[in-house]
Write an enzyme that holds these catalytic residues in place. Structure first.
Site, PDB file in Angstrom:
ATOM      1  N   GLU A 613       0.850  -1.183   0.000  1.00  0.00           N
ATOM      2  CA  GLU A 613       0.000   0.000   0.000  1.00  0.00           C
ATOM      3  C   GLU A 613       0.892   1.241   0.000  1.00  0.00           C
ATOM      4  O   GLU A 613       2.109   1.147   0.187  1.00  0.00           O
ATOM      5  CB  GLU A 613      -0.938   0.005   1.211  1.00  0.00           C
ATOM      6  CG  GLU A 613      -1.999  -1.087   1.150  1.00  0.00           C
ATOM      7  CD  GLU A 613      -3.030  -0.969   2.252  1.00  0.00           C
ATOM      8  OE1 GLU A 613      -2.995   0.033   2.998  1.00  0.00           O
ATOM      9  OE2 GLU A 613      -3.875  -1.880   2.374  1.00  0.00           O
ATOM     10  N   ASP A 638     -10.440 -24.224  -7.273  1.00  0.00           N
ATOM     11  CA  ASP A 638     -10.986 -22.973  -6.741  1.00  0.00           C
ATOM     12  C   ASP A 638     -10.769 -21.823  -7.723  1.00  0.00           C
ATOM     13  O   ASP A 638     -11.634 -20.954  -7.888  1.00  0.00           O
ATOM     14  CB  ASP A 638     -10.331 -22.658  -5.396  1.00  0.00           C
ATOM     15  CG  ASP A 638     -11.023 -21.516  -4.670  1.00  0.00           C
ATOM     16  OD1 ASP A 638     -12.262 -21.447  -4.702  1.00  0.00           O
ATOM     17  OD2 ASP A 638     -10.321 -20.696  -4.050  1.00  0.00           O
TER      18      ASP A 638
END
Length: 698
Positions: A613, A638
């Protein structure tokens, strides 16, 4: 080639198993059937059998009795039977049947097979090939073959390709329409368009739809040029062939690229959206825009061949232009569109960015002149809304200005930018009204919210007032105790914070300084200090074994889902660095088996790993949960579930059978932010011949 050998061996072993199993079933059903050819009983040579309700006969003995010649190719496992000007060509294990040197084709409902060294075919196939009389007498359980009688070719299935005629030449994008019997609708799950090689009876899926569609679009690839067979095949939910029809075609594509969204000699005043119409599947495009006045060339490479390119020219780019599109095929060969000429005449545009109308400015902002022309001077100005007095904030040649307003600017203000363009003309933007709060402030950088700090970091401050020194204060979130980790540090200097073991855990950091005798405190940033051992990504298998490891799962998935195995394998290679970088829990070392970097929780919970971030202009690491599985197969399944169920991937699902189409579609759906993602996938597919994973038979 190693991959191809592995796949081929697997297919051979599977075929042996299927044929062996079939022998055990078949041989128990046909002991009393007799075979009579032109009145001669040849049952002793080879007894007919029953397979899936069809009478199967030994093709050599039957056809030789009627004067035909049988040619067997043991290397390619093909049989060709010739009688006069009639012939039939078939391949063991394939339902595709060619007649009269490829003049027409059918898809049989039972594939030819070898039992006891003899090739058995459906009785109807011989009748269709040579137009002779064949009859089954149930009372006497006799198969009667009479070459003196004639018969009409009978279809094996109620499927008819209506838009193509035998031998038709396909030169570009083509709609293939077809009809099929109502009796298939209850079991039909998927319709596939296959383009098959006439000799090998194998090829690739080139179109696909779910449900009972009656039309599929075929867009050719240049490597498909040649004599082929187009097959429309219906499958049930278990991937079992229900019915099919086949038509021989000639793929002969002369590359053609038409540029849409632009007409010759058009005048562009703002923005132009260029959309290419390419009559073949290109891997990527390049746009080349040439200013005919100056000779300057703008080249935009590796663009989506199925998307569009938007160009917003600037004032300095005015002039007469020529644009062309270059399309690259899978081999890297380039094909050019015709050039299109147009002119650019744009109005000068200038606006101020970095602030918006009505916002409160109480921290640093970067003011920037948004313009479509060149400048030699840029001035940022502020006006007091009460007095009307205008003040210069900064003058510079070009670029942005970082502004952290102090108390002198507090109040209702208006901001604008003034420039002098390359020709000496002064231009101004409109004012933007803002509210300025210039209270003394201190801004801390060097750590960010929720960061996990595992070592030293550089701290610094930024303020809208002048102060000489600052202190950096660490707060233990559990105990509330404080610790000065940097004291009397010059405000304009960096300070290296080196945490110790006693600092570990959830903490906060703030900075404080003094201005005119008043203490100024920065924002408080919560983060974590962790100095113990951490674990990074780990290999799931040796690098040289990952291709076979991943392609095996991809092939299984391809057979059940229809998603290109080549694309699946390339994704796994790219996402894991050939299986060498699979996330582990950074604190416990728990292995995730997560091959596709999917965040969240799965069958084995989650693992904590790093993501990134930005805070106050600094990039830093934070913890994020990534899905954990019990094994690699769970991860594989998945990932496919995500692509099959998320609404945003619906356009991808429409083309997922094709590796190139799918690579661009998954990028358009937002799967990856890397603009090179499709290019990287296709490069892997080419380099390692992964497309062979998608090869199918009929």
């Amino acid at each position: 080639m190693k991959l191809i050998r592995i796949i081929t061996l697997s297919l051979i072993l599977s075929a042996i198993y299927i044929i062996t199993s079939s022998m055990l079933t078949i041989q128990g059903h046909a002991q009393d059937i007799r075979l009579i050819v032109d009145g001669k009983d040849i049952t002793e040579l080879s007894t007919p059998i029953i397979q899936n309700g069809r009478t199967m006969v030994p093709i050599r003995f039957v056809t030789e009795e009627i004067g035909a010649t049988v040619n067997w190719d043991p290397n390619n496992r093909t049989v060709e039977v010739i009688k006069g000007n009639q012939s039939v060509f078939l391949k063991i294990g394939s339902a595709l049947v060619g007649y009269n040197q490829g003049a027409s084709y059918q898809v049989s409902d039972v594939t030819p097979l070898i039992l006891g060294g003899r090739t058995y075919v459906p009785l109807r196939l011989i009748s269709n090939a040579f137009g002779i009389g064949i009859e089954w007498v149930n009372e006497t359980r006799e198969v009667l073959v009479d070459s003196n009688k004639t018969s009409v070719k009978a279809p094996f299935h109620e499927v008819v390709i209506s838009s193509l005629s035998p031998g038709q030449t396909i030169q570009g994008k083509t709609a293939v329409t077809f009809t099929f019997g109502d009796r298939y609708k209850t079991s039909l799950a998927e319709t596939r368009l296959l383009l098959v090689d006439r000799q090998t009876a194998t090829g690739f899926v080139v179109g696909r739809s779910l449900g009972d569609s009656n039309s599929l679009i075929y867009v050719p690839s240049l490597e498909e040029n040649g004599n082929k067979v187009m097959v429309v095949a219906l499958y049930d939910k278990n991937n079992k062939l229900i019915a099919a029809d086949a038509v021989p075609v000639v793929i002969s594509v002369t590359p053609n690229i038409v540029l849409e969204g632009l007409t010759h000699d058009e005048v562009i005043q703002k923005t132009v959206v260029l959309k290419p119409n390419v009559n073949f599947i290109a891997e990527h495009l390049t746009y080349e825009l040439t200013n005919l006045s100056t000779g300057k060339v703008i080249t935009v490479i590796e663009q989506d061949p199925f998307g569009s390119y938007t160009w917003t020219p600037t004032k300095s780019q005015e002039g007469n232009y020529s644009v062309k599109v270059m399309a690259y095929d899978a081999t890297g060969k380039v094909y050019h569109s015709a050039p299109y000429t147009f002119s650019v005449q744009v109005e000068a545009s200038l606006s101020l960015t970095g602030v918006t109308t009505g916002m409160t400015v109480n921290k640093p902002v970067t003011l920037l002149a948004s313009r479509n022309f060149d400048v030699r001077e840029t001035t940022y100005l502020i006006k007091d809304e009460k007095t009307g007095v205008e003040t210069v904030l900064a003058t510079l040649p070009y670029g942005g200005y970082r502004w952290f307003p102090d108390q002198s600017f507090s109040g209702n203000k208006a901001l604008k930018v003034r420039v002098i363009d390359a020709g000496g003309t002064t231009r101004e933007s409109a004012y933007i009204q803002v509210k300025v709060d210039g209270s003394p402030r201190l801004q801390l950088s060097g750590v960010g919210p929720n960061q996990v700090l595992t070592g030293e970091t550089k701290l610094n401050v930024n303020s809208n007032v002048t102060m000489d020194k600052v202190n950096y204060i660490l707060i233990n979130k559990s105990t509330g105790s404080t610790k000065i980790v940097g004291q009397d540090i010059p405000a304009d200097s960096e300070w290296i914070f080196k945490p110790t073991a006693s600092d570990g855990g959830q903490v906060s950091l703030k900075a404080e300084g003094y201005y005119n005798g008043t203490k100024i405190i920065s924002e408080t940033i919560d983060f974590r200090i962790y100095l113990d051992k951490t674990f990074g990504p780990k290999a799931i298998i040796e690098k040289d074994k990952f291709l076979a490891f991943s392609s095996g799962m991809a092939k299984t998935s391809w057979n059940s889902t229809g998603m290109s195995a080549a694309l699946q394998t390339a994704q796994a290679i790219l996402e894991t660095g050939w299986g060498q970088s699979v996330p582990r829990d950074k604190y416990s070392g728990k292995f995730s088996y997560n091959l596709f970097g999917i965040k969240g929780s799965a069958t084995n919970g989650s693992v904590t790993s790093n993501t990134w971030e930005v805070y106050n202009g600094v990039t830093y690491r934070v913890d994020a949960n990534f899905r954990a599985y019990n094994n690699a197969q769970e991860s594989w399944n998945d990932h496919k579930s995500l692509l099959f169920n998320a609404d945003r991937y619906a356009p991808f699902r429409d083309v997922m059978y094709h590796s190139s189409l799918g690579a661009w579609a998954i990028k358009r759906a937002g799967y990856a932010t890397d603009p090179q993602y499709p290019i990287k996938l296709m490069k892997l597919i080419r380099q390692y011949n992964l497309k062979e994973l998608d090869r199918v038979g009929i």
